[in-house]
Design a protein around this motif. Structure first.
Motif, mmCIF file in Angstrom:
data_model
loop_
_atom_site.group_PDB
_atom_site.id
_atom_site.type_symbol
_atom_site.label_atom_id
_atom_site.label_comp_id
_atom_site.label_asym_id
_atom_site.label_seq_id
_atom_site.Cartn_x
_atom_site.Cartn_y
_atom_site.Cartn_z
ATOM 1 N N MET A 1 0.814 -1.372 0.076
ATOM 2 C CA MET A 1 -0.044 -0.063 -0.035
ATOM 3 C C MET A 1 0.687 1.362 -0.021
ATOM 4 S SD MET A 1 -3.227 -1.017 0.013
ATOM 5 C CE MET A 1 -4.491 -0.280 0.925
ATOM 6 N N THR A 2 0.353 2.545 -0.502
ATOM 7 C CA THR A 2 1.080 3.688 -0.438
ATOM 8 C C THR A 2 0.424 4.469 0.351
ATOM 9 O OG1 THR A 2 1.825 3.333 -2.863
ATOM 10 C CG2 THR A 2 1.749 5.433 -1.963
ATOM 11 N N SER A 3 1.188 5.358 1.002
ATOM 12 C CA SER A 3 0.561 6.178 2.170
ATOM 13 C C SER A 3 0.423 7.732 1.437
ATOM 14 C CB SER A 3 1.369 6.222 3.428
ATOM 15 O OG SER A 3 0.682 7.183 4.267
ATOM 16 N N VAL A 4 -0.523 8.308 1.439
ATOM 17 C CA VAL A 4 -0.720 9.493 0.751
ATOM 18 C C VAL A 4 -1.678 10.369 1.762
ATOM 19 C CG1 VAL A 4 -0.724 9.076 -1.329
ATOM 20 C CG2 VAL A 4 -2.924 8.922 -0.283
ATOM 21 N N VAL A 5 -1.421 11.606 1.694
ATOM 22 C CA VAL A 5 -2.389 12.662 2.337
ATOM 23 C C VAL A 5 -3.498 13.375 1.408
ATOM 24 C CG1 VAL A 5 -2.657 14.945 3.683
ATOM 25 C CG2 VAL A 5 -0.800 13.454 4.063
ATOM 26 N N LEU A 6 -4.547 13.104 1.931
ATOM 27 C CA LEU A 6 -5.736 13.748 1.191
ATOM 28 C C LEU A 6 -6.629 14.903 1.867
ATOM 29 C CD1 LEU A 6 -7.530 10.179 0.036
ATOM 30 C CD2 LEU A 6 -5.971 11.774 -1.139
ATOM 31 N N GLU A 7 -6.792 15.987 0.835
ATOM 32 C CA GLU A 7 -7.301 17.140 1.402
ATOM 33 C C GLU A 7 -8.728 17.324 1.008
ATOM 34 O OE1 GLU A 7 -3.644 19.578 3.436
ATOM 35 O OE2 GLU A 7 -4.380 20.182 1.618
ATOM 36 N N PHE A 8 -9.615 17.668 1.669
ATOM 37 C CA PHE A 8 -11.141 18.024 0.759
ATOM 38 C C PHE A 8 -11.711 19.377 1.184
ATOM 39 C CE2 PHE A 8 -10.721 13.563 1.053
ATOM 40 C CZ PHE A 8 -10.829 13.085 -0.303
ATOM 41 N N SER A 9 -11.692 20.365 0.483
ATOM 42 C CA SER A 9 -12.338 21.620 0.952
ATOM 43 C C SER A 9 -13.262 22.372 0.003
ATOM 44 C CB SER A 9 -11.284 22.415 1.597
ATOM 45 O OG SER A 9 -10.543 22.621 0.191
ATOM 46 N N GLY A 10 -13.781 23.325 0.458
ATOM 47 C CA GLY A 10 -14.743 24.175 -0.634
ATOM 48 C C GLY A 10 -16.019 23.682 -0.552
ATOM 49 N N GLY A 11 -16.163 22.559 0.340
ATOM 50 C CA GLY A 11 -17.377 21.970 0.524
ATOM 51 C C GLY A 11 -17.545 20.497 0.398
ATOM 52 N N LEU A 12 -16.350 20.070 -0.508
ATOM 53 C CA LEU A 12 -16.168 18.610 -0.499
ATOM 54 C C LEU A 12 -16.215 17.898 0.714
ATOM 55 C CD1 LEU A 12 -13.956 18.545 -3.604
ATOM 56 C CD2 LEU A 12 -16.330 17.927 -3.450
#
Lengths: 328, 95
Positions: free
Chosen positions: B1-12
């Motif tokens: 598995m690969t480890s990433v950072v996910l960001e959600f903004s603007g309502g998402l």
């Protein structure tokens, strides 16, 4: 893939592709280009005169938050000599407007600008929550649109403003151009692409749009890179089907060719009505509240009357419905 | 598995239980298009169409790869690496 360099300064790493020009540029060059272009719009379109009091319509959302930030910055940088005020409209929608008004209050403190909040309940005796409870969700946007436009005027008058500045951006205007085109509403098609509206009719305050040529993508990225504090949420009552379709269309053509947005605005600017066929409306004052209107009662009073009498809104109000809301 | 950072903004963020930032293990050797499809199937619980149609992000949602516009990085074809931060920002909410 090797990082691309900014095409403007050729020194820093590019961080975005500008939709208007397709140039890959770095953060610092983006800030200058973004701010300079808004300054150019303000100068070229004669949006302001020295000494004017400007009411900035502040919703706590991305556009108005960036507008407040940039107007304050440009006013100081280029010495426009403007007196800036924030005016917010509280529609009375629980769980929607409360949070965004908090964002406006944080902006007020950060930028040290006076804030006036006008509410539907104080102006009309009805909150949007109460209106929806009474009439349902179907045509509530009609009420909200008419009430908001007038409320912003009232708030601006209250602080003694000469003009109202709103955060309508290029994407919003292109959307409205498409909507007015599809409706065949020629006078509005022409008016909606103007950077200043409302100053020829006298009674209402002129409205200016400093973001007329500013892309939504750049507004959002500017807010993101500058870590500006804004609030994003969807109105809980707003289906807004027609605008939604126009919006989707604009966003789809942007992916295919980003310049289409500004081209749509430019094409609307080229439309002209034949002076022989255009009729000027004569405006008077509403017999009930004194707001400008071409009828006996203004649209807000007509709608208010219909709320209180259990009748369907009459002709004047249903015309408004066809024309949509937000005054864009 | 690969480890990433996910960001959600603007309502998402409302589509992912209000989470604005999460560290996430994702399958190895994903492209960004593959990641979009994976997020749609695994993280989004409702109103999937507000995020993407399959691997195609909804027009009006901005994507940043390590704070750089994905249009400069090959968009859907970008190959995800461990430690990448991918931000999804909606421009579609009122202003």
């Amino acid at each position: 893939m090797a990082p691309k360099l900014c095409v403007l300064c050729a020194a820093s790493r590019a961080c975005l592709r500008r939709p208007k020009t397709s140039e890959a540029i770095c953060k610092e060059c983006f800030y200058s280009a973004f701010e300079d272009e808004i300054h150019e719009t303000i100068v070229n379109e004669n949006l302001f005169k020295p000494g004017e009091k400007i009411a900035v319509g502040a919703s706590g959302g991305k556009d108005s938050t960036v507008l407040v930030h940039v107007l304050k910055l440009l006013n100081e940088r280029y010495e426009y000599g403007l007196d800036l005020f924030l005016v917010s409209v509280d529609e009375g929608i629980k769980g929607y407007r409360d949070d965004s008004l908090d964002a406006v209050k944080r902006n007020q403190q950060e930028y040290e600008l006076p804030l006036k909040i006008v509410s539907y309940s104080e102006l009309y005796g009805w909150t949007m929550d109460q209106i929806v409870e009474k009439i349902g969700k179907k045509s509530n946007c009609t009420y909200c649109g008419v009430f908001r436009r007038q409320a912003l005027d009232r708030g601006a008058e209250y602080v003694g403003a000469d003009k109202i500045a709103t955060g309508h951006n290029a994407d919003d205007i292109a959307e409205t151009v498409i909507m007015n085109f599809l409706r065949g509403d020629f006078p509005r098609l022409i008016r909606c692409s103007e950077a200043i509206t409302g100053d020829s009719v006298g009674d209402s305050l002129p409205r200016v749009k400093p973001f007329k040529y500013t892309y939504e993508k750049e507004i959002v990225l500017y807010a993101h890179y500058k870590s500006l504090d804004y609030f994003a949420t969807e109105c809980i009552y707003s289906p807004e089907a027609f605008r939604g379709h126009a919006r989707q269309f604009i966003k789809d053509i942007e992916v295919a060719r980003a310049r289409s947005i500004v081209d749509t605005i430019r094409s609307a600017e080229k439309f002209r009505t034949d002076p022989r066929t255009s009729s000027e409306q004569t405006l008077g004052a509403c017999v009930n509240c004194g707001y400008m209107t071409s009828q006996k009662l203004c649209k807000a009073c007509l709608l208010k009357q219909s709320l209180e009498s259990d009748q369907k809104p009459d002709q004047g109000a249903s015309q408004t419905k066809e024309r949509g809301y937000h005054g864009r | 598995m690969t480890s990433v950072v996910l960001e959600f903004s603007g309502g998402l963020e409302l589509l992912v239980d209000g989470k604005k930032r999460l560290e996430q293990e994702v399958p190895d050797k994903l492209t960004l298009g593959g990641l979009i499809g994976w997020i749609r199937s695994n993280l989004i619980k409702e109103r999937h169409e507000l995020f993407s149609q399959g691997q195609r992000i909804r027009p009006g949602v901005l994507v940043l790869i390590n704070d750089v516009d994905w249009e400069l990085e090959g968009k859907e074809t970008y190959n995800l690496s461990s430690g990448d931060c991918i931000s999804f920002i909606s421009t579609l909410h009122g202003g």
